[in-house]
Design a protein around this motif. Structure first.
Motif, mmCIF file in Angstrom:
data_model
loop_
_atom_site.group_PDB
_atom_site.id
_atom_site.type_symbol
_atom_site.label_atom_id
_atom_site.label_comp_id
_atom_site.label_asym_id
_atom_site.label_seq_id
_atom_site.Cartn_x
_atom_site.Cartn_y
_atom_site.Cartn_z
ATOM 1 N N PHE A 70 31.268 32.048 -1.705
ATOM 2 C CA PHE A 70 32.296 32.215 -2.704
ATOM 3 C C PHE A 70 33.476 31.107 -2.187
ATOM 4 N N PHE A 71 33.700 31.059 -0.975
ATOM 5 C CA PHE A 71 34.868 30.459 -0.482
ATOM 6 C C PHE A 71 34.288 29.032 -0.345
ATOM 7 N N GLU A 72 33.018 28.628 -0.011
ATOM 8 C CA GLU A 72 32.622 27.255 0.173
ATOM 9 C C GLU A 72 32.437 26.600 -1.441
ATOM 10 N N LEU A 73 32.705 27.341 -2.332
ATOM 11 C CA LEU A 73 32.613 27.068 -3.857
ATOM 12 C C LEU A 73 34.254 26.655 -4.061
ATOM 13 N N GLY A 74 35.004 27.017 -3.289
ATOM 14 C CA GLY A 74 36.530 26.854 -3.537
ATOM 15 C C GLY A 74 37.093 27.789 -4.477
ATOM 16 N N LEU A 75 36.500 28.931 -4.607
ATOM 17 C CA LEU A 75 36.971 30.113 -5.551
ATOM 18 C C LEU A 75 38.019 30.857 -4.847
ATOM 19 N N SER A 76 38.189 30.726 -3.853
ATOM 20 C CA SER A 76 39.293 31.217 -3.094
ATOM 21 C C SER A 76 39.715 30.507 -1.957
ATOM 22 N N GLY A 77 41.117 30.732 -1.601
ATOM 23 C CA GLY A 77 41.517 30.039 -0.652
ATOM 24 C C GLY A 77 42.106 28.705 -0.528
ATOM 25 N N ARG A 78 42.127 28.142 -1.839
ATOM 26 C CA ARG A 78 42.547 26.701 -2.036
ATOM 27 C C ARG A 78 43.505 26.775 -3.095
ATOM 28 N N SER A 79 44.133 25.645 -3.331
ATOM 29 C CA SER A 79 45.470 25.476 -4.135
ATOM 30 C C SER A 79 44.787 25.494 -5.754
ATOM 31 N N ASP A 80 43.559 25.077 -5.810
ATOM 32 C CA ASP A 80 42.975 24.838 -7.201
ATOM 33 C C ASP A 80 41.999 25.953 -7.431
ATOM 34 N N SER A 81 41.783 27.272 -6.584
ATOM 35 C CA SER A 81 41.061 28.107 -6.639
ATOM 36 C C SER A 81 41.103 28.824 -8.133
ATOM 37 N N GLN A 82 42.220 29.176 -8.504
ATOM 38 C CA GLN A 82 42.292 29.853 -9.716
ATOM 39 C C GLN A 82 41.838 28.987 -10.820
ATOM 40 N N ASP A 83 42.079 27.825 -10.850
ATOM 41 C CA ASP A 83 41.387 26.673 -11.831
ATOM 42 C C ASP A 83 39.983 26.797 -11.796
ATOM 43 N N ARG A 84 39.459 26.767 -10.599
ATOM 44 C CA ARG A 84 37.927 26.965 -10.687
ATOM 45 C C ARG A 84 37.421 27.835 -11.201
ATOM 46 N N ARG A 85 38.218 29.150 -10.881
ATOM 47 C CA ARG A 85 37.661 30.553 -11.532
ATOM 48 C C ARG A 85 37.735 30.695 -12.875
ATOM 49 N N ASP A 86 38.957 29.726 -13.557
ATOM 50 C CA ASP A 86 39.198 29.759 -14.743
ATOM 51 C C ASP A 86 37.975 29.004 -15.523
ATOM 52 N N ILE A 87 37.505 27.924 -14.953
ATOM 53 C CA ILE A 87 36.404 27.313 -15.340
ATOM 54 C C ILE A 87 35.189 28.018 -15.604
ATOM 55 N N LEU A 88 34.981 28.828 -14.684
ATOM 56 C CA LEU A 88 33.865 29.714 -14.695
ATOM 57 C C LEU A 88 33.949 30.965 -15.586
ATOM 58 N N SER A 89 35.189 31.505 -15.887
ATOM 59 C CA SER A 89 35.580 32.410 -16.657
ATOM 60 C C SER A 89 35.347 32.043 -18.031
ATOM 61 N N GLU A 90 35.555 30.686 -18.303
ATOM 62 C CA GLU A 90 35.445 30.131 -19.938
ATOM 63 C C GLU A 90 33.990 30.060 -20.255
ATOM 64 N N ARG A 91 33.233 29.323 -18.980
ATOM 65 C CA ARG A 91 31.922 28.910 -19.464
ATOM 66 C C ARG A 91 30.887 30.165 -19.292
ATOM 67 N N LEU A 92 31.395 30.960 -18.754
ATOM 68 C CA LEU A 92 30.483 32.574 -18.583
ATOM 69 C C LEU A 92 30.723 33.358 -19.581
ATOM 70 N N ASN A 93 32.060 33.376 -20.301
ATOM 71 C CA ASN A 93 32.606 34.067 -21.192
ATOM 72 C C ASN A 93 32.820 35.522 -20.560
ATOM 73 N N ILE A 94 33.663 35.404 -19.342
ATOM 74 C CA ILE A 94 34.011 36.536 -18.732
ATOM 75 C C ILE A 94 35.430 36.703 -18.420
ATOM 76 N N PRO A 95 36.082 37.784 -18.378
ATOM 77 C CA PRO A 95 37.645 37.592 -18.157
ATOM 78 C C PRO A 95 38.154 36.849 -17.010
ATOM 79 N N VAL A 96 39.241 36.125 -17.249
ATOM 80 C CA VAL A 96 40.128 35.638 -16.149
ATOM 81 C C VAL A 96 40.619 36.628 -15.186
ATOM 82 N N THR A 97 40.149 36.229 -13.967
ATOM 83 C CA THR A 97 40.212 37.457 -12.835
ATOM 84 C C THR A 97 40.994 36.602 -11.578
ATOM 85 N N ASN A 98 41.451 37.654 -10.695
ATOM 86 C CA ASN A 98 41.631 36.947 -9.347
ATOM 87 C C ASN A 98 40.229 36.841 -8.504
ATOM 88 N N ALA A 99 40.521 36.445 -7.348
ATOM 89 C CA ALA A 99 39.402 36.196 -6.790
ATOM 90 C C ALA A 99 38.185 37.473 -6.517
#
Length: 195
Positions: free
Chosen positions: A142-171
Motif C-alpha cells: 500500500f505504501f509502495e503504491l504511494g497511497l499513504s505517506g506522500r504529498s499526493d497520496s490523497q490524489d492517488r486514493r481519489d483516482i482509485l475511488s473514482e475508477r473503482l466506484n468506492i467512497p473517497v476515504t482516508n488511507a
C-alpha cells in the motif's frame, strides 16, 4: 482481477417511462434519500435513520442480505462512512454503491437526495462487492503504491475511488476497501496507470 464491479441488474424495460428494477434492497440514511432513490429506480429501500443504527435495523440488514442481498448507498461524508462501516461490521460481505462528493452536493448540502437520477443509476449499475475475508494487499505494498505517506497520496486514493466506484476515504479505510475488493498491488498499479 478478483474484485467485483457488478452490472447485473435487469435491463431497461421497453418503455422509457418504466424504471430500472434493482433486485437487492437498497439501504440509505434518511427519508429524503428513499424518496430520491424511488423516483429514479424501482427498488425496495430501507432507511437507517442516521448514524445511530438500531440492533433491529442491523438485524434486518443481515436478513435481507442473506435472502436477496443489500446495497449500502450512503452519503459521501463522515456520517455516511460511519453508517457504512457499522453495516459492514454487522452484515459482512455485501454490495456498495457510491457517489462522488460533486455528484451529491447542492447549496452546501451533501446527500444522495441532491444527486441526479442519472448519477444514482450509474452508481447502482457499478456496485462493488466488499468481501470482508480477503487479504490481498499488504500494508507495505500500500505504501509502495504511494497511497499513504506522500504529498499526493490523497490524489492517488481519489483516482482509485473514482475508477473503482468506492467512497473517497482516508488511507486506513482505503487499505481496508482495497483488500475487501480482493485487489493486489499489480491490479492497483494498473488502475492508477489508467489501464
Amino acid at each position: 482481477m478478483s474484485f467485483v464491479i457488478s452490472s447485473h441488474y435487469n435491463s431497461w424495460y421497453n418503455s422509457s417511462m418504466e424504471k430500472l428494477r434493482i433486485k437487492e434492497t437498497i439501504v440509505v440514511e434518511g427519508k429524503h434519500d428513499v424518496d430520491k432513490i424511488k423516483s429514479c429506480v424501482d427498488a425496495d429501500v430501507i432507511v437507517t435513520s442516521g448514524t445511530h443504527l438500531s440492533k433491529k435495523t442491523l438485524e434486518l440488514c443481515k436478513k435481507l442480505n442473506a435472502s436477496h442481498g443489500i446495497i449500502v448507498f450512503t452519503d459521501p461524508d463522515g456520517p455516511g462512512e460511519m453508517i457504512r462501516t457499522k453495516i459492514i461490521e454487522a452484515v459482512g460481505t455485501c454490495k456498495h454503491a457510491s457517489l462522488a462528493l460533486k455528484q451529491s452536493r447542492k447549496n452546501k448540502k451533501v446527500g444522495i437526495e441532491h444527486a441526479s437520477c442519472s448519477d444514482i443509476k450509474e452508481a447502482l449499475e457499478k456496485v462493488a462487492t466488499f468481501d470482508i475475508r480477503k487479504d490481498t494487499l499488504t500494508q507495505e505494498e500500500f505504501f509502495e503504491l504511494g497511497l499513504s505517506g506522500r504529498s499526493d497520496s490523497q490524489d492517488r486514493r481519489d483516482i482509485l475511488s473514482e475508477r473503482l466506484n468506492i467512497p473517497v476515504t482516508n488511507a486506513k479505510r482505503c487499505f481496508k476497501y482495497l483488500n475487501m475488493l480482493g485487489l493486489t498491488k499489480d491490479a492497483c498499479l494498473k488502475i492508477l496507470q489508467g489501464e
